[in-house]
Design a protein around this motif. Structure first.
Motif, mmCIF file in Angstrom:
data_model
loop_
_atom_site.group_PDB
_atom_site.id
_atom_site.type_symbol
_atom_site.label_atom_id
_atom_site.label_comp_id
_atom_site.label_asym_id
_atom_site.label_seq_id
_atom_site.Cartn_x
_atom_site.Cartn_y
_atom_site.Cartn_z
ATOM 1 N N GLN A 19 14.811 19.354 -8.791
ATOM 2 C CA GLN A 19 15.750 20.069 -7.714
ATOM 3 C C GLN A 19 15.963 19.266 -6.633
ATOM 4 N N GLN A 20 17.108 19.598 -6.035
ATOM 5 C CA GLN A 20 17.358 18.890 -4.613
ATOM 6 C C GLN A 20 16.483 19.541 -3.520
ATOM 7 N N TYR A 21 15.992 18.407 -2.646
ATOM 8 C CA TYR A 21 15.280 18.766 -1.520
ATOM 9 C C TYR A 21 16.455 18.794 -0.354
ATOM 10 N N HIS A 22 16.655 19.933 0.239
ATOM 11 C CA HIS A 22 17.537 19.942 1.392
ATOM 12 C C HIS A 22 17.058 19.577 2.685
ATOM 13 N N GLU A 23 15.678 19.700 2.799
ATOM 14 C CA GLU A 23 15.010 19.205 4.047
ATOM 15 C C GLU A 23 13.947 18.018 3.717
ATOM 16 N N TRP A 24 14.442 17.043 4.653
ATOM 17 C CA TRP A 24 13.755 15.724 4.455
ATOM 18 C C TRP A 24 13.544 14.883 5.511
ATOM 19 N N ALA A 51 10.628 25.271 5.420
ATOM 20 C CA ALA A 51 11.209 23.787 5.073
ATOM 21 C C ALA A 51 11.679 23.163 6.360
ATOM 22 N N PRO A 52 12.474 23.507 7.289
ATOM 23 C CA PRO A 52 12.840 23.110 8.404
ATOM 24 C C PRO A 52 11.675 22.859 9.553
ATOM 25 N N LEU A 53 10.584 23.366 9.325
ATOM 26 C CA LEU A 53 9.533 23.135 10.314
ATOM 27 C C LEU A 53 8.622 21.988 9.781
ATOM 28 N N PHE A 54 8.324 22.011 8.744
ATOM 29 C CA PHE A 54 7.532 20.881 7.856
ATOM 30 C C PHE A 54 8.224 19.605 7.663
ATOM 31 N N CYS A 55 9.534 19.537 7.879
ATOM 32 C CA CYS A 55 10.534 18.501 7.779
ATOM 33 C C CYS A 55 11.330 18.237 8.910
ATOM 34 N N ASN A 56 10.613 18.620 10.100
ATOM 35 C CA ASN A 56 11.376 18.637 11.398
ATOM 36 C C ASN A 56 11.902 16.962 11.673
ATOM 37 N N HIS A 57 13.013 17.026 12.214
ATOM 38 C CA HIS A 57 13.642 15.747 12.379
ATOM 39 C C HIS A 57 14.015 15.465 13.704
ATOM 40 N N VAL A 58 13.624 15.981 14.695
ATOM 41 C CA VAL A 58 13.834 15.926 15.913
ATOM 42 C C VAL A 58 13.084 15.174 16.764
ATOM 43 N N ARG A 116 9.111 12.429 3.880
ATOM 44 C CA ARG A 116 8.605 13.716 3.619
ATOM 45 C C ARG A 116 9.664 14.554 2.805
ATOM 46 N N ALA A 117 9.625 15.234 1.853
ATOM 47 C CA ALA A 117 10.893 16.100 1.288
ATOM 48 C C ALA A 117 10.008 17.347 0.999
ATOM 49 N N CYS A 118 10.610 18.590 1.631
ATOM 50 C CA CYS A 118 9.927 19.880 1.793
ATOM 51 C C CYS A 118 10.750 20.693 0.917
ATOM 52 N N LYS A 119 9.743 21.532 -0.180
ATOM 53 C CA LYS A 119 10.091 22.410 -0.957
ATOM 54 C C LYS A 119 10.985 23.541 -0.131
ATOM 55 N N ASP A 120 12.298 23.809 -0.860
ATOM 56 C CA ASP A 120 13.149 24.781 -0.265
ATOM 57 C C ASP A 120 12.310 26.186 0.020
ATOM 58 N N ALA A 121 12.262 26.701 1.213
ATOM 59 C CA ALA A 121 11.409 27.789 1.684
ATOM 60 C C ALA A 121 11.831 27.789 3.308
ATOM 61 N N PRO A 122 11.717 29.112 3.844
ATOM 62 C CA PRO A 122 11.933 29.406 5.161
ATOM 63 C C PRO A 122 11.419 28.235 6.210
ATOM 64 N N GLY A 154 0.896 -1.115 0.118
ATOM 65 C CA GLY A 154 -0.053 -0.089 0.153
ATOM 66 C C GLY A 154 0.830 1.209 0.062
ATOM 67 N N ALA A 155 0.605 2.213 -0.946
ATOM 68 C CA ALA A 155 1.306 3.518 -1.031
ATOM 69 C C ALA A 155 0.642 4.643 -1.392
ATOM 70 N N HIS A 156 0.731 5.709 -0.587
ATOM 71 C CA HIS A 156 -0.104 6.918 -0.779
ATOM 72 C C HIS A 156 0.684 8.158 -0.975
ATOM 73 N N PHE A 157 0.906 8.827 -2.224
ATOM 74 C CA PHE A 157 1.739 10.075 -2.534
ATOM 75 C C PHE A 157 0.760 11.256 -2.460
ATOM 76 N N VAL A 158 1.392 12.287 -1.699
ATOM 77 C CA VAL A 158 0.440 13.307 -1.682
ATOM 78 C C VAL A 158 1.405 14.707 -1.945
ATOM 79 N N GLN A 159 1.029 15.594 -2.836
ATOM 80 C CA GLN A 159 1.830 17.009 -2.871
ATOM 81 C C GLN A 159 0.841 18.038 -2.358
ATOM 82 N N THR A 160 1.374 18.788 -1.478
ATOM 83 C CA THR A 160 0.847 19.840 -0.954
ATOM 84 C C THR A 160 1.720 21.175 -1.360
#
Length: 241
Positions: free
Chosen positions: A137-142, A162-169, A154-160, A80-86
């Motif tokens: 493009q390269q995604y720098h936050e994922w 991005a570190p929040l939507f792709c938080n890794h902590v 999840r791979a985040c569009k380069d934007a200010p 099962g796999a589910h892709f979404v673009q936001t």
């Protein structure tokens, strides 16, 4: 370059073929029929089973499509796999038999991201690419969670933001908490959707609070952003890019 970080075990110069012993460390995320996951290169590592925790620094790319110079995810491994673009990211969630990607049965897994403890990434030198937002493009936050029976990436569009939507902590809290979405078996779909609120950030009555992993109480995950314009496929299989 052949390698993007010192101490890298694999390569970023991967060619265009496919090879089940490839050491390629480039991942691509474009759709439910064109995505990759990080997983161990071998069933054992230094004499012990290749759990994600043991091998996070040396994972290699396993992809649905050939043509990237990577290993192919075996047909039938993804159930099962589910892709979404936001507006802010692309995300793929799903289930399957990840033991076919060298993850030991019963391994509760772990989290991969481009930072790691030393800033070189887990895996070291691992790069993520995609063309959902225009040219390749390269995604720098994922962030990618893997265990023996499920995955989320999840791979985040380069934007200010991005570190929040792709938080890794929040690496101990897993897929359902970090990346709410559809994890149903037997369904394969591409969707357009709204972004889920950034993990760990909560707004209540105009006040913003940030959860820290290890706090006495873990808040509920955010509701998944609504999805629309979904197209379903009967199955997915590895095929030429």
């Amino acid at each position: 370059p052949a390698q993007s970080e010192q101490g890298q075990s694999g390569t970023n110069e991967c060619g265009t073929g496919t090879n089940q012993t490839s050491q390629c460390q480039n991942v691509y995320i474009n759709s439910v029929t064109d995505f990759c996951l990080w997983a161990p290169p071998d069933p054992t590592f230094q004499g012990v089973p290749s759990t994600i925790g043991e091998t996070e620094r040396i994972e290699v790319a396993w992809c649905i499509r050939s043509g990237y110079g990577t290993r192919l995810i075996p047909n039938g491994a993804i159930t099962g796999a589910h892709f979404v673009q936001t507006p802010d990211y692309v995300q793929v969630t799903g289930v399957g038999d990840m033991t076919q990607l060298n993850i030991p049965a019963g391994d509760e897994g772990g989290e991969l991201d481009p930072h790691g403890a030393d800033g070189n990434g887990n895996p070291i030198g691992g790069l993520v690419f995609g063309s959902s937002f225009g040219a390749l493009q390269q995604y720098h936050e994922w962030t990618n969670f893997m265990d023996y029976q499920s995955f989320c990436f999840r791979a985040c569009k380069d934007a200010p933001e991005a570190p929040l939507f792709c938080n890794h902590v929040y690496d101990l809290l897993g897929c359902d908490w970090n990346m709410p979405g559809n994890y149903d078996a037997g369904t394969f779909e591409n969707c357009v959707g709204d972004s889920t609120e950034p993990m760990g950030i909560y707004v209540n009555g105009g006040t913003t609070s940030t959860f820290s992993q290890g706090d006495p109480t873990t808040p509920d995950a955010h509701p998944a952003g609504s999805s629309s314009d979904c197209s379903q496929l009967p199955t997915i299989s590895n095929a030429a890019a």
